[in-house]
Design an enzyme around this catalytic site. Structure first.
Site, PDB file in Angstrom:
ATOM      1  N   HIS A   1      -4.798  -0.172   6.634  1.00 39.92           N
ATOM      2  CA  HIS A   1      -3.773  -1.468   6.509  1.00 39.92           C
ATOM      3  C   HIS A   1      -2.390  -1.568   6.481  1.00 39.92           C
ATOM      4  O   HIS A   1      -1.601  -0.008   6.732  1.00 39.92           O
ATOM      5  CB  HIS A   1      -3.485  -1.890   4.359  1.00 39.92           C
TER       6      HIS A   1
ATOM      7  N   GLU B   1       0.165  -9.134  -4.388  1.00 40.87           N
ATOM      8  CA  GLU B   1       1.122  -8.330  -4.252  1.00 40.87           C
ATOM      9  C   GLU B   1       2.686  -8.898  -4.932  1.00 40.87           C
ATOM     10  O   GLU B   1       3.493 -10.273  -3.871  1.00 40.87           O
ATOM     11  CB  GLU B   1       1.553  -8.053  -2.411  1.00 40.87           C
TER      12      GLU B   1
ATOM     13  N   TRP C   1      10.341  -5.782   6.686  1.00 38.08           N
ATOM     14  CA  TRP C   1       9.895  -5.512   5.256  1.00 38.08           C
ATOM     15  C   TRP C   1      10.342  -3.405   4.418  1.00 38.08           C
ATOM     16  O   TRP C   1      10.632  -3.812   4.087  1.00 38.08           O
ATOM     17  CB  TRP C   1       8.359  -5.499   4.894  1.00 38.08           C
TER      18      TRP C   1
HETATM   19 FE   FE2 Z   1      -0.087  -6.040   4.613  1.00 41.94          FE
END
Ligand code: FE2
Length: 426
Positions: free
Chosen positions: A57, A213, A315
């Site tokens: 991922h 998420e 992020w």
């Molecule tokens: Fe992701």
């Protein structure tokens, strides 16, 4: 005459004194103490030889863009998504390709030779899709790069979302992605899961959705994903990524959910570095960990792997492509500090991640690709503890990367000069 013979290796399953014979890019034999003529011989000196690392991922379209156009001040997922939205109009294919190729260099040096990357399909120009397809072509001789069509802005929420995603698949993107918790309503989220699973079933594609998420205990799209997987006969072909809401869910509900996930054969990919950083941001104290229930999923028979997710992007400002760092964080956050738990964390960035990606020829058995890493560690526990140096990285029998062993030259008053080989020896 063998192409390569590695002797005196320790394998992740604990076998020692092992020889690995390589012929024509594949492992011909794995056996103790083999002596056979070879063009090249490598004495592993009892160190760990592991199959290469796998990241199931990642977001390669955003990597190494940290600070462009500004830094995420709140540290939240939502500011990260907003920041990515600010960066997207400024992206050029050349810059994106350059960043991605630089990251792939880091990856190879760290023994990371297979990466599943999501690529944002929200922009109708599909600039990032074309750029990462070009990167996939360029790195094919040394990295298996699998791409997921990822509608970052929501496949139903953003105009043209379905069309953009479908066109990305037409261009050769491998996997169908999604982000149900980012659609406008729970109902829209469930509808997106259904629509995207049907699209994957029609086209014979794998599925990997960002799923729940969130810290919202009522975000339950993983349930719909598992049910759709069963309905469409996609068992073994679907992954739910993140699944952080499971951390906050009601325990009774989870006791029903875990067997459903196991029955559906849906894999779960947790991203420990990112989940511990982005989740729980709206909490005061106590703050939730915000990582999914890894030991409980494993105990229920679910395949769980760990992803890196982000390296120096809107992020997350940390990271270096080191899957041992990911495993290290995973075992801490999930409190998997027993010996069995640590080994499971090593598997989460090797064999279990390879299963998520459906990698052919992966492993350390006769007939597998000769793609492996010699680590400066004596077993998987030590490898994670030390984030061990990747002494040599091979792909299909070919040496791709070498890093000198980590040593320290000490000059200690009263004890003289000495060199410590950083294995943590006493
Ligand atoms: Fe992701």
């Amino acid at each position: 005459m063998l192409d390569l013979l590695i002797t005196n290796a320790t394998l992740p399953d604990g076998r020692t004194g092992m020889s690995v014979a390589v012929q024509d890019g594949r492992i011909a034999e794995v056996t103790p103490g083999l002596a056979a003529p070879a063009h090249e011989t490598l004495d592993a000196q009892g160190l760990l030889l592991a199959p290469h690392f796998v990241d199931p991922h990642f977001h390669m379209d955003a990597t190494l863009s940290y600070g462009q156009p500004r830094v995420n001040q709140s540290g939240t997922l939502l500011e990260g998504i907003a920041l990515w939205g600010e960066l997207k109009p400024l992206l050029t294919a050349d810059a994106l390709i350059e960043r991605a190729l630089a990251y792939c260099d880091w990856a190879v040096a760290k023994g990371l030779l297979a990466i599943r990357s999501h690529v944002d399909t929200s922009d109708p120009s599909l600039l990032a899709v074309d750029a990462l397809l070009e990167v996939k072509r360029q790195v094919a001789p040394y990295i298996d790069l699998q791409l997921v069509a990822f509608p970052q802005d929501g496949v139903l929420r953003s105009p043209g979302g379905v069309d953009n995603l479908t066109r990305a698949l037409d261009k050769g993107v491998d996997v169908v992605g999604g982000i149900p918790h980012f659609e406008r309503t729970m109902a829209d989220g469930a509808a997106s899961v259904k629509l995207l699973c049907e699209l994957a079933a029609e086209r014979g594609k794998l599925v990997d959705m960002h799923c729940d998420e969130s810290d919202d205990p009522l975000s339950r799209h993983i349930e719909t994903l598992a049910a759709e997987t069963l309905r469409l006969g996609l068992q073994g072909r679907v992954t739910g990524s993140h699944c952080t809401s499971m951390h906050s869910m009601d325990n009774y509900y989870v006791s029903k959910l875990l067997p459903l996930i196991a029955e559906s054969g849906v894999s779960v990919v947790s991203n420990p570095l990112i989940n511990i950083t982005l989740q729980g941001r709206h909490d005061s104290y106590p703050k939730r960990r915000g990582m999914t229930r890894v030991p409980e999923l494993l105990a229920a028979g679910v395949n769980v792997a760990f992803g890196h997710d982000c390296v120096m992007d809107p992020w997350y400002g940390m990271g270096s492509g080191d899957m041992l760092e990911v495993a290290h964080m995973g075992l801490h956050v999930a409190q998997m500090t027993g010996q069995a738990g640590i080994h499971q964390c090593f598997e989460a960035v090797t064999t279990r991640a390879a299963r998520v990606m459906h990698l052919d020829g992966y492993g350390l058995e006769a007939g597998c690709d000769a793609s492996f890493v010699l680590l400066q560690a004596r077993d998987p526990v030590e490898a994670i503890r030390l984030r061990a140096t990747r002494l040599k990285v091979f792909r299909k029998g070919r040496l791709l990367a070498e890093t000198p062993a980590a040593t320290a030259a000490l000059h200690l008053p009263g004890r003289g000069d000495r060199t410590r080989w950083m294995l943590g020896e006493h």
